[in-house]
Write a protein that holds these residues in place. Sequence first.
Motif, mmCIF file in Angstrom:
data_model
loop_
_atom_site.group_PDB
_atom_site.id
_atom_site.type_symbol
_atom_site.label_atom_id
_atom_site.label_comp_id
_atom_site.label_asym_id
_atom_site.label_seq_id
_atom_site.Cartn_x
_atom_site.Cartn_y
_atom_site.Cartn_z
ATOM 1 N N MET A 58 2.863 5.948 -12.135
ATOM 2 C CA MET A 58 2.762 4.778 -11.264
ATOM 3 C C MET A 58 3.641 3.674 -11.811
ATOM 4 O O MET A 58 3.406 3.166 -12.914
ATOM 5 C CB MET A 58 1.327 4.272 -11.131
ATOM 6 N N ASP A 59 4.661 3.310 -11.059
ATOM 7 C CA ASP A 59 5.437 2.128 -11.389
ATOM 8 C C ASP A 59 4.596 0.905 -11.038
ATOM 9 O O ASP A 59 3.858 0.903 -10.045
ATOM 10 C CB ASP A 59 6.741 2.120 -10.589
ATOM 11 N N GLU A 60 4.695 -0.118 -11.830
ATOM 12 C CA GLU A 60 3.862 -1.299 -11.591
ATOM 13 C C GLU A 60 4.113 -1.906 -10.217
ATOM 14 O O GLU A 60 3.220 -2.509 -9.616
ATOM 15 C CB GLU A 60 4.096 -2.340 -12.686
ATOM 16 N N SER A 61 5.309 -1.717 -9.681
ATOM 17 C CA SER A 61 5.621 -2.241 -8.350
ATOM 18 C C SER A 61 4.793 -1.568 -7.257
ATOM 19 O O SER A 61 4.687 -2.088 -6.142
ATOM 20 C CB SER A 61 7.104 -2.063 -8.042
ATOM 21 N N ALA A 62 4.192 -0.408 -7.575
ATOM 22 C CA ALA A 62 3.399 0.333 -6.591
ATOM 23 C C ALA A 62 1.911 0.019 -6.674
ATOM 24 O O ALA A 62 1.122 0.608 -5.933
ATOM 25 C CB ALA A 62 3.605 1.837 -6.794
ATOM 26 N N ARG A 63 1.517 -0.894 -7.536
ATOM 27 C CA ARG A 63 0.085 -1.130 -7.742
ATOM 28 C C ARG A 63 -0.630 -1.544 -6.454
ATOM 29 O O ARG A 63 -1.714 -1.044 -6.151
ATOM 30 C CB ARG A 63 -0.140 -2.189 -8.829
ATOM 31 N N ALA A 64 -0.056 -2.450 -5.695
ATOM 32 C CA ALA A 64 -0.726 -2.904 -4.466
ATOM 33 C C ALA A 64 -0.923 -1.736 -3.504
ATOM 34 O O ALA A 64 -1.992 -1.589 -2.888
ATOM 35 C CB ALA A 64 0.075 -4.017 -3.808
ATOM 36 N N ALA A 65 0.082 -0.871 -3.361
ATOM 37 C CA ALA A 65 -0.038 0.281 -2.476
ATOM 38 C C ALA A 65 -1.071 1.265 -2.999
ATOM 39 O O ALA A 65 -1.857 1.833 -2.228
ATOM 40 C CB ALA A 65 1.317 0.967 -2.321
ATOM 41 N N ALA A 66 -1.100 1.468 -4.313
ATOM 42 C CA ALA A 66 -2.075 2.389 -4.908
ATOM 43 C C ALA A 66 -3.501 1.870 -4.714
ATOM 44 O O ALA A 66 -4.426 2.644 -4.416
ATOM 45 C CB ALA A 66 -1.774 2.583 -6.390
ATOM 46 N N GLU A 67 -3.697 0.577 -4.853
ATOM 47 C CA GLU A 67 -5.019 0.002 -4.641
ATOM 48 C C GLU A 67 -5.430 0.117 -3.178
ATOM 49 O O GLU A 67 -6.599 0.400 -2.869
ATOM 50 C CB GLU A 67 -5.022 -1.457 -5.098
ATOM 51 N N GLU A 68 -4.485 -0.085 -2.268
ATOM 52 C CA GLU A 68 -4.791 0.071 -0.845
ATOM 53 C C GLU A 68 -5.153 1.515 -0.532
ATOM 54 O O GLU A 68 -6.099 1.788 0.225
ATOM 55 C CB GLU A 68 -3.606 -0.370 0.007
ATOM 56 N N LEU A 69 -4.436 2.458 -1.115
ATOM 57 C CA LEU A 69 -4.736 3.870 -0.897
ATOM 58 C C LEU A 69 -6.114 4.225 -1.441
ATOM 59 O O LEU A 69 -6.869 4.963 -0.796
ATOM 60 C CB LEU A 69 -3.662 4.736 -1.554
ATOM 61 N N LEU A 70 -6.471 3.707 -2.597
ATOM 62 C CA LEU A 70 -7.789 3.961 -3.156
ATOM 63 C C LEU A 70 -8.878 3.464 -2.207
ATOM 64 O O LEU A 70 -9.866 4.176 -1.942
ATOM 65 C CB LEU A 70 -7.930 3.288 -4.525
ATOM 66 N N ASP A 71 -8.722 2.259 -1.678
ATOM 67 C CA ASP A 71 -9.705 1.737 -0.733
ATOM 68 C C ASP A 71 -9.800 2.614 0.516
ATOM 69 O O ASP A 71 -10.898 2.868 1.033
ATOM 70 C CB ASP A 71 -9.341 0.302 -0.336
#
Length: 252
Positions: A58-71
Amino acid sequence: MTRILQTRIPYDIAAQRRLPGIQPLGLEDWLIRDEAFAGQMGYRDRLLAERRDAVLTMDESARAAAEELLDMVLDLAYPGAGAQVTRPDGVIVRIDRADPMGTLGRLVQEDLCILEKRGEEHVLTAAVLCFPASWMLREKAMRPLTAIHVPVAEYDENIAARVQRLFDGVQPGRPLWRFNALWYADPDLHQPRSVTDRRLEPGTDVPGYLRSERQSVLRLPKTRGVVFSIHTFVLARADAPEGCDGLARVDG
């Protein structure tokens, strides 16, 4: 013994379409729990505990997308989840929002890749890939679609342009899906392979396992990232549907 292979595939593999072979999919049908859930999730748990660097990026730039996917996954697969969930196999998983991709890898059978638009192409910015079929995550991280598909012979410039248009055009709430199917000599779900490794020529022995990936493409509505998900089915030859003998094979 806990089952790790399936005995059926929930679609007709004889109906393969030309690449990219995309079909519409209802959001409610995006994630699958099949008969091998417990065995495959146990394998995923071990890989994430013992080989995390090989199966997660996970690149740090993808954190928002990863958190949205988790939700999104929690809403669909574990509605009403709090600080932890109990999987259908009885395993309790703590929801670690500081580690969204690691948590996702322990919640569903699907491998999950996030691709985000960087310039003219989508780039692989995050993934949990426990069950690769002849590719390695570390060689594809932060690479664009065209580089990810090297050295797939069928992935020419025409297909590459069509796939990029697909990633540009997929709409939130309206996933798309396709599948592949190949004969394998090795039933292991975790089969990484470097692009520099020489592939063995097919032998004369009859390969014993049918491997099929149900691949889906989904748009995240807030961050606009694209999720490429892979649900892997592996069947012993005795359980494979009729009409599969003509499929291509992978020996090594």
